[in-house]
Motif scaffolding. Structure first.
Motif, PDB file in Angstrom:
ATOM      1  N   ASP A 119      39.211  40.551  40.419  1.00  0.00           N
ATOM      2  CA  ASP A 119      39.778  40.494  39.075  1.00  0.00           C
ATOM      3  C   ASP A 119      39.305  41.747  38.359  1.00  0.00           C
ATOM      4  N   SER A 156      29.275  40.157  36.608  1.00  0.00           N
ATOM      5  CA  SER A 156      30.175  41.195  36.090  1.00  0.00           C
ATOM      6  C   SER A 156      30.338  41.055  34.589  1.00  0.00           C
ATOM      7  N   TYR A 157      30.513  39.820  34.130  1.00  0.00           N
ATOM      8  CA  TYR A 157      30.585  39.587  32.689  1.00  0.00           C
ATOM      9  C   TYR A 157      29.305  40.073  32.003  1.00  0.00           C
ATOM     10  N   PHE A 202      31.844  29.216  38.140  1.00  0.00           N
ATOM     11  CA  PHE A 202      31.977  30.662  38.325  1.00  0.00           C
ATOM     12  C   PHE A 202      31.299  31.056  39.630  1.00  0.00           C
ATOM     13  N   ARG A 213      35.411  42.029  38.850  1.00  0.00           N
ATOM     14  CA  ARG A 213      34.706  40.743  38.998  1.00  0.00           C
ATOM     15  C   ARG A 213      35.448  39.873  39.998  1.00  0.00           C
ATOM     16  N   GLY A 214      35.259  38.533  39.938  1.00  0.00           N
ATOM     17  CA  GLY A 214      35.808  37.664  40.966  1.00  0.00           C
ATOM     18  C   GLY A 214      34.862  37.614  42.150  1.00  0.00           C
ATOM     19  N   SER A 215      35.286  36.947  43.216  1.00  0.00           N
ATOM     20  CA  SER A 215      34.401  36.817  44.382  1.00  0.00           C
ATOM     21  C   SER A 215      34.142  38.157  45.041  1.00  0.00           C
ATOM     22  N   THR A 230      33.341  47.401  41.816  1.00  0.00           N
ATOM     23  CA  THR A 230      32.531  46.546  40.936  1.00  0.00           C
ATOM     24  C   THR A 230      31.245  47.278  40.563  1.00  0.00           C
ATOM     25  N   HIS A 272      30.910  36.895  39.590  1.00  0.00           N
ATOM     26  CA  HIS A 272      31.809  36.859  38.431  1.00  0.00           C
ATOM     27  C   HIS A 272      30.975  36.841  37.148  1.00  0.00           C
ATOM     28  N   SER A 273      29.983  35.961  37.104  1.00  0.00           N
ATOM     29  CA  SER A 273      29.092  35.895  35.940  1.00  0.00           C
ATOM     30  C   SER A 273      28.322  37.201  35.765  1.00  0.00           C
TER      31      SER A 273
END
Length: 986
Positions: free
Chosen positions: A354, A690-691, A683, A313-315, A328, A687-688
């Protein structure tokens, strides 16, 4: 002229920051200055960075000490000298060996021995790089010293540790804390001198005017030192620059990986996919981020090879390259992820990856990285003195009684009634608050660098055994050191273990492919769980607030979950846009009320800023800022700013541009305030997303394998709720919960069919050695046949055996617990005689005739509460009060705006400070049927009707409804009494 200066990174010794030191130097006309913290280099890089603004030439080094005893000061002639000093210090730090009396011979360094130390060692021979340091106080010793003839070796060593009497007092208090002693018993050898201050440069020269050669030696030494690191816009990446042997080979490998994996992600890649891929590859190459991608790919490849599950995740989740090669699992085309959030020409740092692994796998991944790459270290973080903690420490240093210390640390006092000592504790507590206390390890940051780690910092070796630098994330980024974020989380461990449990408990089923997220997204049964908020145990979506939001939004697809994951963040919520988003989601006709410009920029979120990308889009397309300026806003939101100056400049340009475009002030400031409300919370959309992928994986398991999934949740430390509540959820899913059993249980929970046997791990008083003995004996020699058989085979004390009997672990014997307890006492010998060895021959146990003894279910419940922390029956079964007229949670919609009573078992409670600064409380309960209801306790009832621990509460209040979601505004609450333990009546 000052070549031995300390900051508060001389931990529990120094008294001010590196910036304070530079300010002090400027005030005293000092133009060249050496920072030499005690066995520490934390402040060095920032000292160099900030020195430019003060027009001071920085010199860096280390004050080498064993305890408080100064041995010598090392100064770096250049960057290589700094590396040499760091390597030397780190060797002794890692091996926990004392520093030697004599400094090593290092090519690019200087060493200064204090005069007193030289006299103590009777050192007569000095290398070219070794000098003798003299303080102002030691000048009077020179005429009588044999070292006065060493005219080419004498330099000024006026130590700087304090600025004032107050600093000296703080220093002594820090030393007392460090030595864990009363201030009155602190040894003088543990302190600095009251004269260890900086005086004006001209005054210093005057003090040494009788020894001009000392002044010239010092100036010559400092002038010969030059340290060079690039910062800010001039920085260059210090990360490993090549993955293979050349930039060309690296790029060819990255292109090949994309070509090889493209069809796994896109069966028929269209022009949009290919254009995006070509653009990204070109940009990644131009910005020299190729090796960064390949290193992350390498880590992920090892993870997959080992069968580990990960979430990227992350940018970086905005990147199609990262998606294609498997870093990812978020498709940037499907989600229309903003490429410029991922990389833009103004961005000097690589994108954030991340990467989450199971908390059980993370250490192995970290070990792999240290083995695989050359220059690797963990990133540090600073643990600072917190006010309450430092007040407690100071209270002990001053010898105050515990009651007084408790009163001061909790703030339960009237200043007028405090004595002089108590006031000093508070005064210096306020001063020391925020000082670094000790170095710790960053939660996830790993550095993989081009140059050796010691080029930048000394390293420590924490208990985990991985070298750790002595600076933090912000310093790292300033100098071009960009971390790899390798995180451990329990959500992935739950997924992995659930799959293993399913394989064991339901061997007839085919293997589960948890990567089939595209299928999960389309599954109506899984989406229905989201819509109903039935997500207990699922990563990131199980909290009461998130479940309530999903019900309000009627979330029933992947994109809706991605949005919900961001809307719940405080930035969107506090700006008031969360409610507006819900309205526009549920009522499409309301979307036209959005500002047309913002709606055009953000059609997917109905003209409302939800993600970090939205801020970039609005800044660029609405206010006309270029992407570099928009990125300033992005960094401001992420909390990575050292000062607000740059952010303020962009704010002014934002407002001026909007005026030039003719926007009304009301609109301009409404949009700007929304941007500001995102600070520290927003976020990235990827990132969102990926969650949300991980949430769907959890929800798939929860939907189709609920019992196995709940066992995995319990075995991995739960999540938002207590173990008791996850056990309740397992019951709601049809599970049968059994207390720990001698023959069926393991240390973790296990499931057999629909029966879940709680693990021995829940018995907090049961020693781990006892559990190991039980499991080992059972594994080698089979199930236990009786209590006698158990006693013969397992070495155990009467206290430990009592725990097992009271939790009913011997229920297979069909004997009551009371009878078993009597038998155990007689057979194990109440004299508590123990043996640490199993019996070679089984004894003939004497059988005792006991009267008929029974155990009631209430006694069992109380034993469970004591030993497990909760009963296995429903709390409602234990109620000892008469219930008044009440309703069930499922019927709340029938009584909107009416005052009703609900009875519920407390699940969760939290406080919240409202906009009026008054305290509110939010609680979640389950009613007799196991259904949830939420309560809101406004400030007028928070203290009057407290919620004290687990149990059943009568909740009286008015039912309010918002977006079809009902909650109870509390008027009063009452905790119900439980049936008494019959044994307490005897």
């Amino acid at each position: 002229m000052y070549l031995n200066c300390h900051t508060y990174y001389s931990l529990r010794y120094g008294t001010f920051s590196e910036v304070d030191l530079l300010e002090l130097a400027k005030e005293n006309g000092v133009r060249i200055l050496a920072l030499t913290d005690i066995n520490n280099t934390s402040a060095c890089l920032n000292f160099i960075r900030k020195s430019i603004a003060f027009n001071i030439k920085p010199v860096i080094g280390i004050d080498f000490r064993n305890g408080a005893k100064q041995l010598y000061v090392g100064l770096a002639k250049n960057n290589q000298g700094f590396q040499e000093l760091n390597t030397f210090l780190s060797h002794h730090s890692h091996n926990k060996t004392p520093l030697p009396d004599l400094a090593p011979i290092l090519k690019n360094t200087y060493f200064i021995y204090p005069l007193e130390r030289v006299m103590e060692l009777e050192k007569k021979v000095f290398h070219d790089n070794e000098f003798i340091g003299i303080s102002i106080e030691e000048l009077k010793k020179i005429p009588f010293s044999s070292y006065k003839s060493y005219t080419d070796k004498l330099v000024i060593q006026q130590q700087v540790t304090i600025r004032s009497k107050r600093d000296f007092n703080a220093h002594r208090l820090l030393r007392a804390i460090d030595n864990n002693t009363l201030l009155s018993k602190l040894q003088k050898t543990e302190e600095c001198s009251e004269h260890d201050k900086m005086i004006p440069f001209e005054d210093l020269k005057h003090k040494f005017s009788d020894y001009p050669f000392v002044i010239s030696n010092t100036i010559k030494l400092l002038n010969s030192c030059r340290i060079d690191f690039k910062f800010g816009e001039h920085r260059i990446s210090q990360n490993q620059t090549l993955y293979l042997n050349s930039e060309k080979e690296d790029y060819q490998l990255l292109v090949k990986l994309c070509e090889d994996h493209l069809h796994k992600r896109y069966s028929q890649p269209d022009k949009k996919v290919r254009t995006r891929l070509e653009t990204e590859l070109k940009t990644i190459r131009q910005m020299n981020f190729v090796s960064y991608f390949l290193i992350n790919y390498d880590i992920i490849s090892y993870s997959k090879q080992m069968g580990y599950i990960h979430v990227g995740r992350g940018s970086g989740a905005n990147s199609i390259v990262a998606y294609i090669i498997g870093i990812t699992d978020v498709d940037p085309i499907e989600l229309d992820l903003y490429f410029e959030r991922f990389i833009n020409p103004f961005r000097a740092s690589p994108p954030d990856f991340d990467i989450d692994f199971s908390w059980k796998d993370r250490e192995d991944i970290t070990q792999y990285i240290f083995n695989r790459f050359k220059n690797v270290a963990l990133l540090a973080t600073y643990n600072t003195f917190k006010y309450k903690g430092v007040v407690r420490e100071l209270g002990k240093v001053f010898g105050l009684p515990k009651e007084e210390i408790d009163k001061l640390s909790k703030g339960n006092y009237d200043v007028k009634t405090l004595d002089e000592i108590a006031l000093l504790v508070l005064k210096y507590g306020e001063l020391i608050k925020g000082f670094p206390n000790h170095l710790s390890v960053h939660s996830c940051g790993i550095l993989i660098l081009e140059k050796p780690i010691h080029y930048y910092s000394a390293t420590d070796l924490p208990p985990k055994g991985f070298p750790t630098v002595q600076f933090d994330m912000i310093i790292a980024e300033d100098v071009g050191v960009f971390k790899f974020d390798i995180l451990g989380q329990r959500g992935l461990a739950k997924i992995k273990e659930a799959i293993e449990i399913i394989k064991y408990n339901r061997p007839e089923l085919p293997p589960i492919d948890i990567t089939q997220v595209e299928n999960f997204k389309k599954d109506p049964n899984i989406n229905n769980l989201l819509k109903q908020g039935k997500a207990i145990g699922a990563y990131y979506v199980e909290s009461p607030a998130m479940r309530g939001l999903m019900r309000k939004l009627q979330t029933q697809d992947y994109l809706g979950l991605v949005a919900a994951s961001s809307i719940i963040r405080p930035g969107v919520s506090s700006s008031g846009m969360k409610n507006e988003f819900i309205i526009r989601q549920r009522h499409p006709e309301k979307r036209k009320e959005a500002n047309p410009i913002l709606l055009e920029i953000m059609p997917e979120t109905y003209g409302i800023m939800v993600y970090q990308e939205d801020v970039l889009k609005v800044a660029n397309k609405f206010a006309g800022l270029d992407l570099g300026e928009a990125d300033v806003l992005r960094r401001g939101m992420s909390g990575k700013f050292r000062s607000r100056a740059e952010f303020t400049a962009v704010e002014e340009k934002f407002i001026n541009n909007c005026k030039a475009k003719g926007y009304p002030d009301e609109l301009t400031f409404e949009v700007w305030n929304q941007i500001k409300s995102f600070a520290g919370y927003a976020f990235a959309k990827g990132h969102s997303a990926s969650y949300a992928v991980e949430s769907y994986q959890s929800l798939y398991l929860k939907c189709y394998f609920p019992l196995e999934f709940m066992v995995a949740v319990l075995n991995n430390g739960g999540g938002f709720y207590s173990a008791e509540h996850y056990i309740h959820e397992a019951k709601m899913c049809g599970g049968v919960i059994e207390a720990p059993c001698i023959n069926k249980s393991d240390h973790p929970n296990i499931i057999r069919g629909k029966v879940i046997y709680l693990g021995f791990g829940y018995l907090k008083s049961l020693e781990i050695l006892t559990v190991k003995r039980i499991l080992t004996e059972r594994q080698f020699n089979g199930a236990f046949l009786s209590l006698d058989d158990f006693i013969d085979r397992v070495v155990i004390s009467i206290e430990q055996l009592t725990i097992l009997i009271r939790i009913d672990a011997f229920r297979f014997t069909k004997q009551s617990k009371t009878e078993l307890l009597w038998q155990a006492i007689f057979k194990l010998n109440a004299s508590k005689a123990k043996t640490t060895q199993s019996k070679l021959f089984k004894p003939n146990h004497k059988q005792f005739k006991l009267p008929s003894l029974t155990t009631t279910w209430v006694e069992n419940a109380y034993d469970q509460m004591e030993l497990l922390g909760f009963p296995l029956c429903n709390y409602f079964e234990l109620i000892n009060d008469e219930l008044i007229e009440n309703i069930k949670a499922i019927d709340m919609k029938k009584y909107i705006n009416q005052t009703v009573v609900l009875y519920g078992v407390l699940v969760n409670t939290r406080f919240h400070k409202g906009s009026n600064e008054k305290l509110m409380r939010f609680c979640t309960f389950t009613d007799r049927e196991g259904d949830y209801f939420d309560t809101v306790h406004f400030s007028k009832v928070v203290d009057k009707y407290p919620i004290n621990g687990l149990g059943v509460y009568a909740c009286c209040g008015r039912i309010v409804e918002e977006f079809d979601f009902c909650s109870l505004d509390i008027i009063w609450t009452k905790k119900l009494s439980l049936l008494q333990d019959p044994r307490s009546l005897n």
